[in-house]
Design a protein around this motif. Structure first.
Motif, PDB file in Angstrom:
ATOM      1  N   ALA A   1       0.816  -1.216   0.000  1.00  0.00           N
ATOM      2  CA  ALA A   1       0.000   0.000   0.000  1.00  0.00           C
ATOM      3  C   ALA A   1       0.844   1.257   0.000  1.00  0.00           C
ATOM      4  CB  ALA A   1      -0.925  -0.003   1.214  1.00  0.00           C
ATOM      5  N   HIS A   2       2.045   1.178   0.549  1.00  0.00           N
ATOM      6  CA  HIS A   2       2.859   2.386   0.682  1.00  0.00           C
ATOM      7  C   HIS A   2       4.314   1.958   0.746  1.00  0.00           C
ATOM      8  CE1 HIS A   2       3.383   6.520   2.887  1.00  0.00           C
ATOM      9  NE2 HIS A   2       3.600   6.609   1.596  1.00  0.00           N
ATOM     10  N   ALA A   3       5.089   2.402  -0.209  1.00  0.00           N
ATOM     11  CA  ALA A   3       6.502   2.008  -0.228  1.00  0.00           C
ATOM     12  C   ALA A   3       7.274   2.914  -1.180  1.00  0.00           C
ATOM     13  CB  ALA A   3       6.655   0.553  -0.680  1.00  0.00           C
ATOM     14  N   ARG A   4       8.547   3.082  -0.866  1.00  0.00           N
ATOM     15  CA  ARG A   4       9.426   3.762  -1.809  1.00  0.00           C
ATOM     16  C   ARG A   4       9.907   2.752  -2.853  1.00  0.00           C
ATOM     17  NH1 ARG A   4       9.838   8.646   0.055  1.00  0.00           N
ATOM     18  NH2 ARG A   4       9.921   9.025   2.306  1.00  0.00           N
ATOM     19  N   LEU A   5       9.996   3.231  -4.080  1.00  0.00           N
ATOM     20  CA  LEU A   5      10.499   2.395  -5.173  1.00  0.00           C
ATOM     21  C   LEU A   5      12.008   2.586  -5.261  1.00  0.00           C
ATOM     22  CD1 LEU A   5       7.890   2.852  -8.048  1.00  0.00           C
ATOM     23  CD2 LEU A   5       8.413   0.754  -6.813  1.00  0.00           C
TER      24      LEU A   5
ATOM     25  N   VAL B   1       8.529  -3.128 -22.726  1.00  0.00           N
ATOM     26  CA  VAL B   1       8.243  -2.983 -21.296  1.00  0.00           C
ATOM     27  C   VAL B   1       8.466  -1.520 -20.930  1.00  0.00           C
ATOM     28  CG1 VAL B   1       8.819  -3.687 -18.949  1.00  0.00           C
ATOM     29  CG2 VAL B   1       8.991  -5.346 -20.824  1.00  0.00           C
ATOM     30  N   LEU B   2       7.521  -0.937 -20.241  1.00  0.00           N
ATOM     31  CA  LEU B   2       7.633   0.455 -19.831  1.00  0.00           C
ATOM     32  C   LEU B   2       7.626   0.564 -18.308  1.00  0.00           C
ATOM     33  CD1 LEU B   2       5.164   2.459 -22.139  1.00  0.00           C
ATOM     34  CD2 LEU B   2       7.610   2.079 -22.450  1.00  0.00           C
ATOM     35  N   THR B   3       8.444   1.493 -17.796  1.00  0.00           N
ATOM     36  CA  THR B   3       8.369   1.919 -16.402  1.00  0.00           C
ATOM     37  C   THR B   3       8.227   3.442 -16.405  1.00  0.00           C
ATOM     38  OG1 THR B   3      10.755   2.262 -16.128  1.00  0.00           O
ATOM     39  CG2 THR B   3       9.901   0.023 -15.761  1.00  0.00           C
ATOM     40  N   ALA B   4       8.172   4.022 -15.226  1.00  0.00           N
ATOM     41  CA  ALA B   4       8.020   5.478 -15.138  1.00  0.00           C
ATOM     42  C   ALA B   4       9.159   6.203 -15.841  1.00  0.00           C
ATOM     43  CB  ALA B   4       7.943   5.902 -13.677  1.00  0.00           C
ATOM     44  N   ASP B   5      10.355   5.625 -15.823  1.00  0.00           N
ATOM     45  CA  ASP B   5      11.502   6.268 -16.477  1.00  0.00           C
ATOM     46  C   ASP B   5      11.304   6.413 -17.981  1.00  0.00           C
ATOM     47  OD1 ASP B   5      12.754   6.450 -14.040  1.00  0.00           O
ATOM     48  OD2 ASP B   5      13.988   4.650 -14.326  1.00  0.00           O
ATOM     49  N   ASP B   6      10.471   5.563 -18.552  1.00  0.00           N
ATOM     50  CA  ASP B   6      10.230   5.619 -20.000  1.00  0.00           C
ATOM     51  C   ASP B   6       9.150   6.631 -20.368  1.00  0.00           C
ATOM     52  OD1 ASP B   6      12.017   3.386 -20.641  1.00  0.00           O
ATOM     53  OD2 ASP B   6      10.519   2.163 -19.591  1.00  0.00           O
TER      54      ASP B   6
ATOM     55  N   LEU C   1       1.732   8.337 -14.666  1.00  0.00           N
ATOM     56  CA  LEU C   1       1.071   7.260 -15.396  1.00  0.00           C
ATOM     57  C   LEU C   1       1.511   5.897 -14.878  1.00  0.00           C
ATOM     58  CD1 LEU C   1       1.157   8.659 -19.044  1.00  0.00           C
ATOM     59  CD2 LEU C   1      -0.688   8.775 -17.368  1.00  0.00           C
ATOM     60  N   LEU C   2       2.771   5.772 -14.545  1.00  0.00           N
ATOM     61  CA  LEU C   2       3.297   4.610 -13.831  1.00  0.00           C
ATOM     62  C   LEU C   2       4.020   5.137 -12.596  1.00  0.00           C
ATOM     63  CD1 LEU C   2       4.710   2.525 -16.834  1.00  0.00           C
ATOM     64  CD2 LEU C   2       2.600   2.101 -15.562  1.00  0.00           C
ATOM     65  N   ALA C   3       3.926   4.404 -11.495  1.00  0.00           N
ATOM     66  CA  ALA C   3       4.419   4.892 -10.212  1.00  0.00           C
ATOM     67  C   ALA C   3       5.865   5.373 -10.309  1.00  0.00           C
ATOM     68  CB  ALA C   3       4.292   3.805  -9.160  1.00  0.00           C
ATOM     69  N   ARG C   4       6.101   6.530  -9.722  1.00  0.00           N
ATOM     70  CA  ARG C   4       7.423   7.145  -9.760  1.00  0.00           C
ATOM     71  C   ARG C   4       7.818   7.533  -8.334  1.00  0.00           C
ATOM     72  NH1 ARG C   4       6.312  11.106 -13.160  1.00  0.00           N
ATOM     73  NH2 ARG C   4       5.810  12.590 -11.502  1.00  0.00           N
TER      74      ARG C   4
ATOM     75  N   VAL D   1      -2.261  -0.464  -2.899  1.00  0.00           N
ATOM     76  CA  VAL D   1      -2.149  -1.794  -3.490  1.00  0.00           C
ATOM     77  C   VAL D   1      -2.881  -1.772  -4.828  1.00  0.00           C
ATOM     78  CG1 VAL D   1      -2.803  -4.218  -3.303  1.00  0.00           C
ATOM     79  CG2 VAL D   1      -1.915  -3.005  -1.298  1.00  0.00           C
ATOM     80  N   GLY D   2      -2.151  -2.025  -5.900  1.00  0.00           N
ATOM     81  CA  GLY D   2      -2.705  -1.924  -7.242  1.00  0.00           C
ATOM     82  C   GLY D   2      -2.119  -0.786  -8.039  1.00  0.00           C
ATOM     83  N   ASP D   3      -1.332   0.076  -7.393  1.00  0.00           N
ATOM     84  CA  ASP D   3      -0.633   1.137  -8.115  1.00  0.00           C
ATOM     85  C   ASP D   3       0.242   0.498  -9.191  1.00  0.00           C
ATOM     86  OD1 ASP D   3      -0.115   3.772  -8.596  1.00  0.00           O
ATOM     87  OD2 ASP D   3       0.871   4.179  -6.681  1.00  0.00           O
ATOM     88  N   MET D   4       0.261   1.085 -10.379  1.00  0.00           N
ATOM     89  CA  MET D   4       0.967   0.481 -11.509  1.00  0.00           C
ATOM     90  C   MET D   4       2.446   0.842 -11.489  1.00  0.00           C
ATOM     91  SD  MET D   4      -1.754   1.012 -14.594  1.00  0.00           S
ATOM     92  CE  MET D   4      -1.637   2.798 -14.512  1.00  0.00           C
ATOM     93  N   VAL D   5       3.281  -0.172 -11.619  1.00  0.00           N
ATOM     94  CA  VAL D   5       4.733   0.001 -11.581  1.00  0.00           C
ATOM     95  C   VAL D   5       5.352  -0.175 -12.974  1.00  0.00           C
ATOM     96  CG1 VAL D   5       6.873  -0.929 -10.613  1.00  0.00           C
ATOM     97  CG2 VAL D   5       4.834  -0.725  -9.177  1.00  0.00           C
ATOM     98  N   ALA D   6       4.793  -1.074 -13.771  1.00  0.00           N
ATOM     99  CA  ALA D   6       5.342  -1.344 -15.106  1.00  0.00           C
ATOM    100  C   ALA D   6       4.229  -1.849 -16.008  1.00  0.00           C
ATOM    101  CB  ALA D   6       6.471  -2.364 -15.036  1.00  0.00           C
ATOM    102  N   ALA D   7       4.461  -1.707 -17.314  1.00  0.00           N
ATOM    103  CA  ALA D   7       3.529  -2.214 -18.320  1.00  0.00           C
ATOM    104  C   ALA D   7       4.272  -3.161 -19.248  1.00  0.00           C
ATOM    105  CB  ALA D   7       2.914  -1.070 -19.120  1.00  0.00           C
ATOM    106  N   ILE D   8       3.742  -4.364 -19.411  1.00  0.00           N
ATOM    107  CA  ILE D   8       4.333  -5.382 -20.280  1.00  0.00           C
ATOM    108  C   ILE D   8       3.477  -5.478 -21.542  1.00  0.00           C
ATOM    109  CG2 ILE D   8       5.140  -7.748 -20.440  1.00  0.00           C
ATOM    110  CD1 ILE D   8       6.353  -6.236 -18.074  1.00  0.00           C
ATOM    111  N   VAL D   9       4.120  -5.432 -22.697  1.00  0.00           N
ATOM    112  CA  VAL D   9       3.416  -5.553 -23.974  1.00  0.00           C
ATOM    113  C   VAL D   9       3.921  -6.806 -24.677  1.00  0.00           C
ATOM    114  CG1 VAL D   9       2.693  -4.361 -26.063  1.00  0.00           C
ATOM    115  CG2 VAL D   9       3.519  -3.044 -24.104  1.00  0.00           C
TER     116      VAL D   9
END
Length: 787
Positions: A45-49, A66-71, A92-95, A101-109
């Motif tokens: 629910a709450h964490a530093r990446l 594959v995308l993360t916030a850096d992309d 758009l993706l967690a930074r 819980v459910g916050d998006m960290v990465a997207a896989i295509v």
């Protein structure tokens, strides 16, 4: 002219293709070769990446990207349907952090969903766990863990009215309660779904999406990428329910659109049910501190309300509901001379809160109707009688409330009297007394909910177009977006009524920004009163032109031309001098007359439907089980154009409203983990749990539009919830129970019974959080007319 069909029970024209399996939802019209997206979501629910490693996922079979916030650093942060606080922007993706819980960290295509799921398992995320805070009141404490450290607190926004005069100062009796309006999952039958196609031809992007507001989503997309709105095409095919959860651009939508843009291929995503329950914005989520002052004769003298709104993570639309709609409707149907209202929107490490059927108005009605029943109990006055003594009178309309809402028309006693008559109220009270005298362990409860709500708020106009086609049929296009309400039927009824063209020959166009130039979509029960009025005026304009065309052919006066009983257009009272609509269309072409008209009709303000509900329940004192046995709903949505459609909206609203009272509630454990993240734990009712509904209508037309119509889509939800809650508490009142919070589960009700029988009932009142004393002042509220 044929007799009017408006006001009659016409069967829905859109149902056959739905029940025959011919519907076109986003997920079953995915183009061949589309890529599939799966999101890696935070389990915390709450964490530093501290790090997101995707190298293994990129090398997995079938993975294309594959995308993360850096992309995504070149894209602006997500702009939801409404932003409560710009300091709480959602990437758009967690930074940097994950916030629920459910916050998006990465997207896989990948080329298939299965391959994307497999690759998602290979993403390695280094989380530095932080303390969670799931309770909105706890989140406002000075020592609470912060969602946004730079904000300095978890207060996303807040305001309070100045109390130049204590609204309770002249009261003989003050009743108080802390009332919880629990968080709900929107849970539409179809979850979020989107397919984005890259630039082609006239469009920078073509997006098929399950949304309530295609044009609004188009404009959000255009703003996000800096495109011309006209170069973005949004199509909403059949939509399997929205209820507020599909209003606007979701961050998942934006990621899918960006992937299609980058990869130059169609990209699609449809959420799982688990994703839907944990990531689609939730509804409700308020803790209300209500104090009502009255004189001994039952006359209300004032109301003080302090409301904590749970914004969830990122402070989007939902946090604003306590500040806006709930405050605006806090006066309800009553004469309340003075109101002091304060609201605080709290950030929590939970799913963001957004709109859900009624969006702030059910919360206001639940608070007010609950405190009214407490007042009736305190004064030993029948709940129906206390309400009657305080109703606004019909001759007071139009009426501006203490909180600034302008009610257009109303007669609040009318639906209450009808609901009591249909229920057999006096006999129900007699049966309740008999059971109590016998000492029955299955007791009877009777609850009332009288409400007023606002529809078409903030929406001044809507698009509607009517065209007569060359084949003698007609096409009606609207800017609203139907997903189950019966739009195709209601708009076709208006055109058929005006032009005499059979409904089966009227085509319906909606939800495609290439075919409909603009529109507000569906929200706030606005469609019929706004788009319907545009269709009505457009149809009348087309008919006027058609009369001139036919008059020219027959060398008659236009005022002598009418739509005849057989649907043709001709000289009234002169047999043989008429034309079919096919012939009229041909003649119009020859004369250079257009039989098409588009309108954007407006109305001077919002409309305010109202109604009264009676709930009858049985409560087993040994188990706490509540069984709803009857529910009588009398709702007034102005002029009723189709009783079948109105009843359908009443029935759907009743299911959701009753369900909130008795079963539904989204909850988390202390660490922010969802404990109701599946339908095994989140309790949606089936028909087996509900009684047969007794739904009726009264009609008090609005002067604001030519149809006289108000909204009906949310009304029954608003009236039913407090009626059921009041019924359960009423069943236990002889034991000394004064209040039980929702959902009224057997466990919760049994504990109230046990405490009552043991003499250990808790006071329903506690002091509101200290933060209310520090909120900025909005301004004094007083109503000299009501006083």
């Amino acid at each position: 002219m044929p007799g009017s069909i408006l006001g009659t029970a016409v069967r829905r024209v859109e149902d056959p293709e739905l029940i025959r399996g011919h519907a076109t939802y986003v997920d079953n019209i995915v183009p061949p070769g589309a890529l599939h997206v799966v999101f890696v979501r935070s389990p915390l629910a709450h964490a530093r990446l501290e790090g997101v490693s995707v190298d293994k996922a990129r090398e997995a079979p079938g993975v294309v990207a594959v995308l993360t916030a850096d992309d995504l650093v070149d894209l602006p942060d997500h702009r939801p349907f409404m932003v409560l606080n710009d300091a709480c922007a959602r990437p758009l993706l967690a930074r940097g952090k994950v916030r629920f819980v459910g916050d998006m960290v990465a997207a896989i295509v990948a080329t298939t969903t299965a391959e994307a799921v497999d690759a998602a398992e290979l993403v390695e995320v280094d989380y530095d766990r932080l303390e969670a805070v799931v309770d909105p009141e706890a989140a406002l404490a000075a020592d609470a863990p912060l969602q946004f450290e730079e904000l300095g607190s978890n207060l996303a926004a807040g305001m309070r009215d100045a109390e130049e005069v204590d609204p309770l100062a002249d009261a003989d009796v003050v009743v108080r309660a802390r009332i919880v309006n629990q968080r709900l999952a929107v849970a539409p039958m179809e979850g979020n779904s989107v397919t984005a196609e890259p630039a082609s031809g006239d469009y920078d992007a073509t997006i098929h999406v399950s949304t309530q507001m295609p044009h609004g989503l188009r404009d959000q997309v255009a703003k996000q990428w800096g495109w011309d709105p006209e170069r973005v095409r949004v199509i909403a095919p059949h939509v399997g329910g929205g209820f507020g959860g599909k209003a606007g651009l979701a961050p998942e939508h934006a990621v899918v659109i960006e992937l299609a843009r980058r990869l130059g291929r169609p990209v699609t995503w449809t959420e799982t049910r688990s994703e839907n329950l944990t990531a689609m914005p939730h509804g409700r989520g308020q803790v209300q501190y209500a104090e009502l002052g009255l004189r001994r004769d039952g006359t209300i003298v004032g109301l003080r309300a302090r409301v904590v709104g749970d914004a969830g993570a990122y402070a989007g639309f939902g946090g604003a509901l306590a500040l806006g709609p709930t405050r605006n409707m806090a006066q309800g149907v009553y004469r309340i001379p003075a109101i002091s209202y304060g609201a605080a929107a709290a950030l929590t490490t939970t799913t963001p809160v957004g709109a859900f059927r009624g969006a702030g108005r059910p919360e206001a009605a639940a608070m007010l109707e609950r405190i009214m029943d407490l007042a009736a109990l305190e004064l030993d006055v029948d709940p129906a009688e206390l309400r009657r003594r305080n109703f606004l009178a019909p001759d007071q309309f139009p009426y501006t409330t203490v909180t600034g809402s302008l009610y257009d028309s109303g007669d609040y006693a009318k639906p209450l009297d009808e609901a009591l008559r249909l229920a057999g109220y006096d006999e129900l009270r007699a049966e309740q007394a008999r059971r109590r005298e016998r000492g029955d362990r299955v007791v009877l409860g009777i609850g009332l909910g009288v409400y007023v709500e606002v529809t078409a708020g903030g929406a001044a106009q809507e698009y509607g177009k009517v065209s007569v086609d060359d084949d003698g049929g007609a096409t009606v296009a609207v800017g609203t977006s139907g997903h189950g309400q019966g739009h195709a039927t209601s708009f076709a009824m208006i055109v058929a009524d005006r032009l005499g063209i059979p409904m089966e020959r009227i085509r319906f166009v909606q939800s495609d920004t290439a075919a409909v130039p603009h529109g507000g979509g569906t929200g706030g029960s606005r469609s019929l009163q706004l788009a319907g009025s545009s269709v009505l005026v457009a149809a009348d304009t087309v008919l006027s032109r058609a009369r001139e065309v036919v008059a020219s052919v027959f060398e008659a006066a236009p005022e002598d031309i009418a739509v005849l009983d057989d649907g043709s257009v001709g000289v009234a009272g002169v047999p043989g001098r008429s034309m079919t609509w096919t012939e009229v269309a041909a003649a119009a072409h020859e004369q250079g007359v257009s039989l098409a008209e588009a309108r954007d009709e407006s109305q001077p303000g919002a409309t305010y439907p109202f109604g009264a509900h009676v709930s009858v329940v049985e409560v087993d004192l040994d188990t706490g089980r509540v069984t709803p046995t009857r529910h009588i709903a009398v709702d007034d949505c102005g002029r009723v154009l189709n009783p079948t459609l109105v009843a359908g909206q009443q029935h759907g609203g009743l299911v959701q409203g009753i369900s909130q009272a008795l079963w539904e509630g989204f909850s988390y454990d202390a660490d922010g983990n969802p404990v109701t993240g599946s339908f095994a734990a989140y309790l949606l009712p089936t028909a087996a749990e509900l009684p047969t509904f007794e739904a009726a209508s009264t009609e008090t037309p609005t002067p604001y539009n030519p149809l006289g119509a108000k909204g009906i889509g949310e009304a029954a939800t608003i009236g039913s919830t407090p009626a059921v809650q009041n019924a359960v508490v009423d069943a236990l009142a002889h034991l000394g129970v004064r209040h039980v919070d929702m959902p009224l589960t057997p466990d919760r009700v049994w504990h109230a019974i046990r405490d009552a029988e043991a003499g250990t009932l808790a006071d329903p009142w506690s002091e509101p959080p200290a933060v209310f004393a520090t909120l900025p002042v909005r301004g004094a509220s007083a109503d000299p007319e009501a006083a």
